[in-house]
Design a protein around this motif. Structure first.
Motif, PDB file in Angstrom:
ATOM      1  N   GLY A 153       0.994  -1.116   0.060  1.00 54.71           N
ATOM      2  CA  GLY A 153       0.025   0.175   0.078  1.00 54.71           C
ATOM      3  C   GLY A 153       0.992   1.141   0.170  1.00 54.71           C
ATOM      4  O   GLY A 153       2.153   1.275  -0.087  1.00 54.71           O
ATOM      5  N   LEU A 202      -5.894   9.858  -1.364  1.00 51.64           N
ATOM      6  CA  LEU A 202      -5.470   9.380  -2.746  1.00 51.64           C
ATOM      7  C   LEU A 202      -6.579   9.524  -3.640  1.00 51.64           C
ATOM      8  O   LEU A 202      -7.922   9.061  -3.569  1.00 51.64           O
ATOM      9  N   CYS A 244      -4.542   6.590  -8.546  1.00 48.67           N
ATOM     10  CA  CYS A 244      -3.647   5.944  -7.951  1.00 48.67           C
ATOM     11  C   CYS A 244      -3.956   4.476  -8.217  1.00 48.67           C
ATOM     12  O   CYS A 244      -5.128   4.045  -8.167  1.00 48.67           O
ATOM     13  N   LYS A 245      -2.929   3.699  -8.487  1.00 49.12           N
ATOM     14  CA  LYS A 245      -3.193   2.215  -8.569  1.00 49.12           C
ATOM     15  C   LYS A 245      -2.208   1.224  -7.543  1.00 49.12           C
ATOM     16  O   LYS A 245      -0.975   1.445  -7.624  1.00 49.12           O
ATOM     17  N   ILE A 246      -2.619   0.562  -6.759  1.00 47.57           N
ATOM     18  CA  ILE A 246      -1.972  -0.328  -6.096  1.00 47.57           C
ATOM     19  C   ILE A 246      -2.317  -1.815  -6.238  1.00 47.57           C
ATOM     20  O   ILE A 246      -3.264  -2.228  -6.235  1.00 47.57           O
ATOM     21  N   SER A 303      -4.853   0.233  -0.165  1.00 43.56           N
ATOM     22  CA  SER A 303      -4.675   1.518  -0.708  1.00 43.56           C
ATOM     23  C   SER A 303      -3.824   2.656   0.284  1.00 43.56           C
ATOM     24  O   SER A 303      -2.685   2.789  -0.226  1.00 43.56           O
ATOM     25  N   SER A 352      -9.892   7.422   0.007  1.00 44.26           N
ATOM     26  CA  SER A 352      -9.230   6.741  -1.320  1.00 44.26           C
ATOM     27  C   SER A 352     -10.299   6.478  -2.429  1.00 44.26           C
ATOM     28  O   SER A 352     -11.332   5.972  -2.391  1.00 44.26           O
ATOM     29  N   ALA A 355      -8.796   5.056  -5.131  1.00 45.34           N
ATOM     30  CA  ALA A 355      -7.940   4.160  -5.744  1.00 45.34           C
ATOM     31  C   ALA A 355      -8.160   2.929  -6.392  1.00 45.34           C
ATOM     32  O   ALA A 355      -9.373   2.350  -5.729  1.00 45.34           O
ATOM     33  N   THR A 356      -7.705   2.440  -7.141  1.00 42.33           N
ATOM     34  CA  THR A 356      -7.801   0.981  -7.813  1.00 42.33           C
ATOM     35  C   THR A 356      -6.675   0.082  -7.047  1.00 42.33           C
ATOM     36  O   THR A 356      -5.661   0.032  -7.100  1.00 42.33           O
ATOM     37  N   VAL A 357      -7.480  -0.871  -6.345  1.00 37.90           N
ATOM     38  CA  VAL A 357      -6.727  -1.749  -5.443  1.00 37.90           C
ATOM     39  C   VAL A 357      -7.081  -3.176  -5.765  1.00 37.90           C
ATOM     40  O   VAL A 357      -8.064  -3.839  -6.118  1.00 37.90           O
TER      41      VAL A 357
END
Length: 201
Positions: free
Chosen positions: A85, A101, A105-107, A117, A134, A136-138
């Motif tokens: 992360g 985030l 953002c990509k985790i 994330s 967040s 983000a794409t996780v």
């Protein structure tokens, strides 16, 4: 609280990650984000704090205040064993708060477990994740959470509160909007409006 170390650039975050990977836990130290961070141009960034079979446990144990600044274009793409992360592995008395985030953002961790994330894995006692957002794409193989990947069952005092996940989280097994699994801790006043998917459960 003591006067903070100010994080002003993406390089400051890289230095922090490198120092923690070199066994500096920063227990009792206070960090504060002083500007928005844009990681565009960085192919992939290392998490702050790691826990792998090859290197062992290298937790971040300090306080990090995102100060409601936005982190953009962060990419963490790895095939390590897990704990991935923005913060990969955190320990005793760690506090992460006010971190944002955005959707760029990509985790991801294709083979490992505990991907989130904001933070991959909570260890130790009296750990708090507070007021983080967040989009983000996780994604990961197992134990994926929108905010936190997971935590150890043996320790007490985990608190995740006031956090919001509005991104997407995908796993082969065990996935949650805030955290994939939790023991001996609490989740309070958190919100999820996200795409959550698991191929098994």
């Amino acid at each position: 609280m003591a006067y903070p170390y100010l994080i002003k650039t993406t390089n400051d975050m890289v230095v922090l990650a490198n120092n923690v990977s070199a066994s500096q836990t920063y227990s009792g130290k206070y960090f504060k984000l002083d500007a928005d961070l844009d990681f565009s141009g960085e192919s992939s960034t290392s998490p702050v704090g790691i826990n792998t079979r090859g290197t062992g446990s290298k937790p971040f144990c300090g306080v990090f205040d995102g100060n409601n600044h936005t982190i953009k274009n962060l990419t963490i793409d790895t095939n390590v064993m897990g704990c991935v992360g923005l913060f990969g592995f955190v320990g005793n008395s760690c506090i992460l708060k006010n971190i944002i985030l955005d959707e760029s953002c990509k985790i991801s961790c294709t083979t490992g477990s505990y991907i989130g994330s904001i933070v991959g894995y909570l260890s130790g006692g009296n750990v708090e994740i507070n007021n983080c957002v967040s989009a983000a794409t996780v994604s990961g193989a197992r134990n994926v959470g929108g905010i936190v990947g997971g935590c150890t069952a043996e320790d007490n005092g985990y608190i995740i509160k006031g956090c919001t996940f509005i991104g997407s989280a995908k796993s082969n097994s065990y996935v949650g909007g805030i955290i994939s699994q939790i023991a001996n801790g609490t989740v309070e006043n958190c919100k999820v409006s996200a795409n959550i998917a698991s191929t098994n459960r």
